[in-house]
Design a protein around this motif. Structure first.
Motif, short mmCIF file in Angstrom:
data_model
loop_
_atom_site.label_atom_id
_atom_site.label_comp_id
_atom_site.label_asym_id
_atom_site.label_seq_id
_atom_site.Cartn_x
_atom_site.Cartn_y
_atom_site.Cartn_z
N THR A 68 0.85 -1.19 0.00
CA THR A 68 0.00 0.00 0.00
C THR A 68 0.89 1.24 0.00
OG1 THR A 68 -1.72 -1.17 1.23
CG2 THR A 68 -1.84 1.23 1.20
N TYR A 69 0.54 2.22 -0.86
CA TYR A 69 1.32 3.45 -0.98
C TYR A 69 0.41 4.65 -0.77
CZ TYR A 69 4.13 7.21 -3.01
OH TYR A 69 4.80 8.39 -3.21
N THR A 70 0.90 5.64 -0.01
CA THR A 70 0.14 6.87 0.23
C THR A 70 0.65 7.97 -0.71
OG1 THR A 70 -0.16 6.29 2.56
CG2 THR A 70 -0.54 8.60 1.93
N VAL A 71 -0.25 8.57 -1.48
CA VAL A 71 0.11 9.57 -2.48
C VAL A 71 0.70 10.81 -1.82
CG1 VAL A 71 -0.76 11.06 -4.32
CG2 VAL A 71 -1.65 8.74 -4.06
N GLN A 72 1.86 11.25 -2.36
CA GLN A 72 2.54 12.45 -1.87
C GLN A 72 2.36 13.59 -2.89
OE1 GLN A 72 3.99 12.26 1.16
NE2 GLN A 72 3.45 10.07 1.29
N ALA A 73 2.65 14.82 -2.45
CA ALA A 73 2.58 15.97 -3.35
C ALA A 73 3.55 15.78 -4.51
CB ALA A 73 2.91 17.27 -2.60
N GLY A 74 3.08 16.03 -5.74
CA GLY A 74 3.92 15.89 -6.93
C GLY A 74 3.88 14.51 -7.55
N ASP A 75 3.21 13.54 -6.90
CA ASP A 75 3.13 12.19 -7.44
C ASP A 75 2.19 12.13 -8.66
OD1 ASP A 75 4.87 10.91 -5.79
OD2 ASP A 75 3.36 10.16 -4.38
N SER A 76 2.47 11.20 -9.56
CA SER A 76 1.56 10.85 -10.66
C SER A 76 1.55 9.34 -10.77
CB SER A 76 2.03 11.48 -11.98
OG SER A 76 3.24 10.87 -12.41
N LEU A 77 0.59 8.79 -11.52
CA LEU A 77 0.55 7.34 -11.70
C LEU A 77 1.86 6.84 -12.31
CD1 LEU A 77 -3.10 6.68 -12.97
CD2 LEU A 77 -2.13 6.16 -10.74
N TYR A 78 2.42 7.62 -13.22
CA TYR A 78 3.65 7.19 -13.89
C TYR A 78 4.82 7.13 -12.90
CZ TYR A 78 7.82 7.30 -16.76
OH TYR A 78 9.04 7.03 -17.30
N THR A 79 5.00 8.18 -12.05
CA THR A 79 6.13 8.18 -11.12
C THR A 79 5.99 7.07 -10.08
OG1 THR A 79 5.02 9.85 -9.74
CG2 THR A 79 6.52 10.65 -11.44
N ILE A 80 4.76 6.81 -9.63
CA ILE A 80 4.55 5.72 -8.67
C ILE A 80 4.85 4.37 -9.31
CG2 ILE A 80 2.82 4.57 -7.22
CD1 ILE A 80 1.41 7.31 -6.98
N ALA A 81 4.41 4.19 -10.58
CA ALA A 81 4.67 2.94 -11.28
C ALA A 81 6.17 2.72 -11.44
CB ALA A 81 3.99 2.95 -12.65
N GLN A 82 6.93 3.79 -11.78
CA GLN A 82 8.37 3.68 -11.91
C GLN A 82 9.04 3.36 -10.59
OE1 GLN A 82 10.33 4.08 -14.95
NE2 GLN A 82 8.26 3.59 -15.59
N LYS A 83 8.51 3.92 -9.51
CA LYS A 83 9.09 3.71 -8.18
C LYS A 83 9.01 2.25 -7.75
CE LYS A 83 8.35 7.02 -5.31
NZ LYS A 83 7.70 7.94 -4.37
N TYR A 84 7.88 1.59 -8.10
CA TYR A 84 7.68 0.20 -7.69
C TYR A 84 7.92 -0.81 -8.81
CZ TYR A 84 5.84 1.69 -3.19
OH TYR A 84 5.72 2.23 -1.94
N GLY A 85 8.31 -0.35 -10.01
CA GLY A 85 8.62 -1.27 -11.10
C GLY A 85 7.41 -1.97 -11.66
#
Length: 452
Positions: free
Chosen positions: A205-222
């Protein structure tokens, strides 16, 4: 008997007159004065003719489709078009340069209808040269009317016409009922799918931070953006503090942070060592100075010179160490954030496709890319033709997130989008659709361009 005959003849002549009047109006060309926000697509829908027929008759550029406010256009009428149309074609063989949208325009149907007729996926665009495609063309025949001909109106023909109209009305009602039932079933299925997102056994589970997008979150977790959409019920935008499920992550952001800290530890050790060496050097210099001072009391001028040289060597050592420490603290300047550009592009998801559109009220493909890059101070040009020369040409396999993807040969590209990574891109696709994230698995781009 005479009165009946007169009535029949009067009705026949009146009907013939009405038919001739309607034929005359059909054969007359229509002119249209272009007003603000008019597009060739809008005019084709308004007057019931094809985009191609308007552009050919008025010599409009078929690449840009641009028309000017105040311009007077001649609109081909349906009667004029009917004289030129061929008989219905049930299927065609794909030629070089053909697209689903071009075939739909040519044969008077829609891209969605072509997909349904040929069993294609709802987001499919790719067709191959040599494929046989079923189309739904319209049969239009030219009828020659003799103004001097007369016809006899019989009651049997009238009754047959009424019976046919009744049967058509009943068939219409049945079709509408079937369509309504199908639509309700589709909505129910869609609601069911939206209400039950897929959650894998291996998830975090990930909590959205300021400046996040679906793309950056996807890249962060592969993972992919599509997997995030399947695992969560998402609205138009992400909210700070929103909790997202990430299925089967291949990366651990916390482990990456720990590795980064581990890399920084040797650097800190080196800095501490340098500081220790500087202290020792200073102490040695102090001791040397003291010895020199003691010696100067009992010796002559050469000893004083030795002290001066030792002091200068100490100062040189300290200056060198300070310069090295200063250089270690210099930061490398950064350019604009690619993740910010991709996040900004995805905020326009759902904006309708408008031919010639360049604002959030409606975009075409190149109008969308121009608007996004202009926001970050990059002028890439208005049209697809101009944008393909806005940077360095790359193979699709070498493209990086934020690069432009093009379909068509270099120098004559006809579609453009923004690469998100993996097989995903975002674009304004075609009339009847809206800005959305797509996969090019079935719609392979021809080349990429890195914007300079």
């Amino acid at each position: 008997m005479n009165n009946t005959t007169k009535k029949i003849l009067f009705g026949t002549v009146g009907a013939a007159g009405l038919f001739l009047a309607s034929s005359a109006s059909v054969n007359a060309d229509t002119t249209h004065h272009v007003v603000k926000n008019d597009t060739v697509w809008d005019l084709s829908q308004k007057y019931g003719v094809s985009i191609q027929s308007i552009e050919q008759l008025n010599k409009i550029n078929t690449d840009t489709h641009l028309i000017r406010e105040g311009q007077t256009l001649t609109i081909p009428t349906t009667g004029k078009t009917a004289a030129k149309t061929a008989t219905k074609t049930s299927q065609v063989t794909v030629k070089a340069g053909d697209t689903l949208w071009a075939l739909a325009q040519k044969y008077g149907t829609t891209v969605e209808k072509l997909r349904q007729l040929n069993g294609l996926a709802s987001d499919a665009y790719l067709i191959h040269v040599g494929d046989v495609i079923k189309v739904d063309g319209q049969v239009t025949t030219t009828t020659t009317t003799n103004a001097q001909a007369t016809s006899t109106v019989s009651s049997e023909a009238s009754q047959t016409s009424q019976a046919a109209a009744t049967a058509s009305s009943e068939a219409n009602q049945t079709s509408q009922a079937t369509s309504t039932a199908s639509s309700e079933a589709s909505q129910a299925a869609s609601t069911s799918q939206a209400a039950t997102p897929y959650v894998a056994a291996n998830h975090v589970t990930y909590t959205v931070q300021a400046g996040d997008s679906l793309y950056t979150i996807a890249q962060k977790y592969g993972v992919t953006v599509d997997s995030l959409r399947q695992a969560n019920t998402l609205g138009a935008t992400l909210q700070v503090g929103q909790s997202l499920t990430v299925n089967d992550p291949t990366k651990n952001p916390q482990a990456s942070v720990a590795a980064s800290q581990a890399e920084q530890t040797p650097a800190q050790t080196t800095t501490t060592s340098q500081a220790t060496q500087a202290t020792q050097t200073t102490q040695a210099a102090t001791t040397t100075n003291q010895v020199a001072q003691t010696t100067s009391q009992t010796t002559s001028q050469p000893a004083a010179q030795t002290q001066t040289q030792t002091s200068q060597a100490s100062q040189t050592t300290q200056t060198s160490q300070q310069t090295q420490a200063s250089q270690a603290q210099v930061a490398t300047p950064s350019s604009y954030s690619v993740s910010a550009l991709l996040s900004y592009a995805q905020t326009f998801t759902g904006v309708p496709y408008v031919l010639g559109g360049t604002t959030p009220a409606g975009f075409d493909c190149s109008g969308f890319t121009q608007y996004v890059f202009n926001h970050f101070g990059k002028n890439i040009g208005r049209t697809t033709y101009q944008q393909q020369y806005a940077g360095t040409k790359l193979a699709v396999s070498s493209a990086q997130p934020g690069d432009l993807l093009f379909w068509g040969a270099y120098g004559s590209a006809y579609h453009v989008g923004i690469y998100l990574g993996g097989s995903s891109y975002i674009a304004a696709p075609e009339p009847g659709e809206s800005v959305s994230v797509k996969s090019f698995t079935y719609y392979q781009p021809s080349f990429a361009v890195h914007v300079n």
